[in-house]
Motif scaffolding. Structure first.
Motif, PDB file in Angstrom:
ATOM      1  N   GLY A  12       0.787  -1.221   0.000  1.00 31.11           N
ATOM      2  CA  GLY A  12       0.000   0.000   0.000  1.00 31.11           C
ATOM      3  C   GLY A  12       0.817   1.269   0.000  1.00 31.11           C
ATOM      4  N   VAL A  13       2.008   1.228  -0.585  1.00 34.37           N
ATOM      5  CA  VAL A  13       2.887   2.398  -0.633  1.00 34.37           C
ATOM      6  C   VAL A  13       2.794   3.076  -1.996  1.00 34.37           C
ATOM      7  N   PHE A  14       2.802   4.397  -1.977  1.00 34.29           N
ATOM      8  CA  PHE A  14       2.661   5.203  -3.189  1.00 34.29           C
ATOM      9  C   PHE A  14       3.938   6.023  -3.381  1.00 34.29           C
ATOM     10  N   ILE A  15       4.634   5.789  -4.493  1.00 34.87           N
ATOM     11  CA  ILE A  15       5.902   6.454  -4.792  1.00 34.87           C
ATOM     12  C   ILE A  15       5.773   7.216  -6.106  1.00 34.87           C
ATOM     13  N   ALA A  16       6.161   8.482  -6.093  1.00 35.01           N
ATOM     14  CA  ALA A  16       6.112   9.302  -7.306  1.00 35.01           C
ATOM     15  C   ALA A  16       7.528   9.702  -7.707  1.00 35.01           C
ATOM     16  N   PHE A  17       7.771   9.672  -9.010  1.00 36.73           N
ATOM     17  CA  PHE A  17       9.029  10.189  -9.563  1.00 36.73           C
ATOM     18  C   PHE A  17       8.729  11.512 -10.242  1.00 36.73           C
ATOM     19  N   GLU A  18       9.497  12.519  -9.889  1.00 40.41           N
ATOM     20  CA  GLU A  18       9.315  13.854 -10.452  1.00 40.41           C
ATOM     21  C   GLU A  18      10.645  14.380 -10.977  1.00 40.41           C
ATOM     22  N   GLY A  19      10.560  15.442 -11.772  1.00 37.69           N
ATOM     23  CA  GLY A  19      11.757  16.068 -12.314  1.00 37.69           C
ATOM     24  C   GLY A  19      11.498  16.617 -13.692  1.00 37.69           C
ATOM     25  N   GLY A  20      12.464  17.350 -14.201  1.00 35.03           N
ATOM     26  CA  GLY A  20      12.332  17.934 -15.531  1.00 35.03           C
ATOM     27  C   GLY A  20      12.385  16.886 -16.626  1.00 35.03           C
ATOM     28  N   ASP A  21      12.057  17.315 -17.815  1.00 33.81           N
ATOM     29  CA  ASP A  21      12.068  16.411 -18.970  1.00 33.81           C
ATOM     30  C   ASP A  21      13.498  15.955 -19.257  1.00 33.81           C
ATOM     31  N   LEU A 126      -6.214  23.219  -6.660  1.00 31.72           N
ATOM     32  CA  LEU A 126      -6.976  22.491  -7.674  1.00 31.72           C
ATOM     33  C   LEU A 126      -6.664  21.002  -7.612  1.00 31.72           C
ATOM     34  N   ASN A 127      -5.392  20.677  -7.468  1.00 33.93           N
ATOM     35  CA  ASN A 127      -4.984  19.277  -7.502  1.00 33.93           C
ATOM     36  C   ASN A 127      -5.230  18.556  -6.180  1.00 33.93           C
ATOM     37  N   VAL A 128      -5.187  19.266  -5.077  1.00 33.91           N
ATOM     38  CA  VAL A 128      -5.595  18.664  -3.809  1.00 33.91           C
ATOM     39  C   VAL A 128      -7.054  18.241  -3.895  1.00 33.91           C
ATOM     40  N   TRP A 129      -7.887  19.094  -4.451  1.00 35.79           N
ATOM     41  CA  TRP A 129      -9.301  18.758  -4.637  1.00 35.79           C
ATOM     42  C   TRP A 129      -9.470  17.587  -5.603  1.00 35.79           C
ATOM     43  N   ALA A 130      -8.730  17.611  -6.710  1.00 35.03           N
ATOM     44  CA  ALA A 130      -8.856  16.559  -7.718  1.00 35.03           C
ATOM     45  C   ALA A 130      -8.462  15.183  -7.183  1.00 35.03           C
ATOM     46  N   THR A 131      -7.485  15.144  -6.296  1.00 36.43           N
ATOM     47  CA  THR A 131      -6.964  13.865  -5.791  1.00 36.43           C
ATOM     48  C   THR A 131      -7.554  13.461  -4.445  1.00 36.43           C
ATOM     49  N   GLY A 132      -8.416  14.299  -3.887  1.00 34.42           N
ATOM     50  CA  GLY A 132      -8.920  14.021  -2.558  1.00 34.42           C
ATOM     51  C   GLY A 132      -7.840  14.113  -1.505  1.00 34.42           C
ATOM     52  N   GLY A 133      -6.771  14.838  -1.826  1.00 31.79           N
ATOM     53  CA  GLY A 133      -5.682  15.029  -0.869  1.00 31.79           C
ATOM     54  C   GLY A 133      -4.691  13.888  -0.793  1.00 31.79           C
ATOM     55  N   LEU A 134      -4.720  12.962  -1.743  1.00 31.18           N
ATOM     56  CA  LEU A 134      -3.786  11.834  -1.720  1.00 31.18           C
ATOM     57  C   LEU A 134      -2.359  12.319  -1.986  1.00 31.18           C
ATOM     58  N   VAL A 135      -1.449  12.012  -1.066  1.00 32.72           N
ATOM     59  CA  VAL A 135      -0.054  12.438  -1.147  1.00 32.72           C
ATOM     60  C   VAL A 135       0.835  11.200  -1.213  1.00 32.72           C
ATOM     61  N   PRO A 136       1.858  11.186  -2.060  1.00 31.12           N
ATOM     62  CA  PRO A 136       2.766  10.033  -2.102  1.00 31.12           C
ATOM     63  C   PRO A 136       3.462   9.797  -0.765  1.00 31.12           C
ATOM     64  N   THR A 137       3.749   8.536  -0.491  1.00 34.17           N
ATOM     65  CA  THR A 137       4.559   8.194   0.666  1.00 34.17           C
ATOM     66  C   THR A 137       5.968   8.739   0.484  1.00 34.17           C
ATOM     67  N   LEU A 138       6.460   8.643  -0.735  1.00 34.22           N
ATOM     68  CA  LEU A 138       7.790   9.132  -1.090  1.00 34.22           C
ATOM     69  C   LEU A 138       7.740   9.759  -2.471  1.00 34.22           C
ATOM     70  N   THR A 139       8.372  10.920  -2.613  1.00 30.93           N
ATOM     71  CA  THR A 139       8.547  11.531  -3.924  1.00 30.93           C
ATOM     72  C   THR A 139      10.038  11.603  -4.223  1.00 30.93           C
ATOM     73  N   VAL A 140      10.438  10.973  -5.313  1.00 28.18           N
ATOM     74  CA  VAL A 140      11.828  10.999  -5.756  1.00 28.18           C
ATOM     75  C   VAL A 140      11.959  12.093  -6.810  1.00 28.18           C
TER      76      VAL A 140
END
Length: 214
Positions: A12-21, A126-140
């Motif tokens: 049940g862990v949510f991990i997001a990868f972020e960064g520039g193109d 806007l995005n907090v509303w769209a996601t219901g406030g779901l936040v990743p456990t970890l953002t890389v």
């Protein structure tokens, strides 16, 4: 370097990868998924936009279509994210699976809030509303200078990738500011490191989340 034991507990862990193109997010998401699957986890790898059939339609519009007004662009990304969370991410997390996404809310805050200058707080709300406030456990956050990312992409650029150096510079600054404001949730990795070194830094942090030493 020793590997964590297969008892690594990450259900049940949510991990997001972020960064520039061009930072290598997709590559690292796949590498992390393969490692976790070797340890016996069920992993869902997805992306935004494009992780669902609806998302693939949105992706074509906002990345490969004609001009899209900035506010419409922000709304389309948020609509995709709302659908993505409700139909794919939350069900997978409820099943105890690991969800790894290539981009999430931070990308909208950076690209539309800062890059398009629509307002960081407005796009966040806007995005907090769209996601219901779901936040990743970890953002890389794989941090990479914009000019390096452009060079890596060569001559192939979508609508956002084609934006100016100033645009991509603002995006990078905002990503780093988000990470600096919440260091417990972020791992910032130098995207100019060799991929295998980025991979190892990500594994170490994920193992720490599960309470397993390296």
């Amino acid at each position: 370097m020793s590997q964590p034991e297969p008892s690594l507990s990450l259900g049940g862990v949510f991990i997001a990868f972020e960064g520039g193109d061009g930072a290598g997010k997709s590559t690292q998401a796949q590498l992390l998924s393969a490692w976790l699957e070797e340890l016996g986890h069920t992993v869902v790898v997805t992306r935004e936009p494009g992780g669902t059939p609806f998302g693939r339609t949105v992706r074509e519009l906002v990345l490969h279509g004609d001009h899209v007004a900035p506010r419409a662009e922000a709304l389309l990304f948020a609509a995709d994210r709302a659908h993505h969370v409700e139909t794919l991410i939350l069900p997978a997390l409820a099943r105890g699976e690991v969800v790894i996404t290539d981009r999430y809310v931070d990308s909208s805050i950076a690209y539309q809030g800062a890059g398009r200058d629509l307002g960081v707080d407005e796009v966040r709300e806007l995005n907090v509303w769209a996601t219901g406030g779901l936040v990743p456990t970890l953002t890389v956050l794989i941090d990479l200078p914009a000019d390096v990312g452009r060079a890596r992409r060569g001559g192939v650029h979508d609508r956002l990738e084609s934006e100016s150096a100033d645009f991509h510079g603002a995006v990078r600054v905002l990503f780093l500011a988000l990470a600096d404001a919440d260091p417990d949730r972020y791992l910032v990795v130098d995207g100019e490191l060799p991929p295998e070194q980025v991979r190892e830094r990500v594994r170490v942090r994920v193992a720490m989340m599960a309470g397993v030493g390296r």
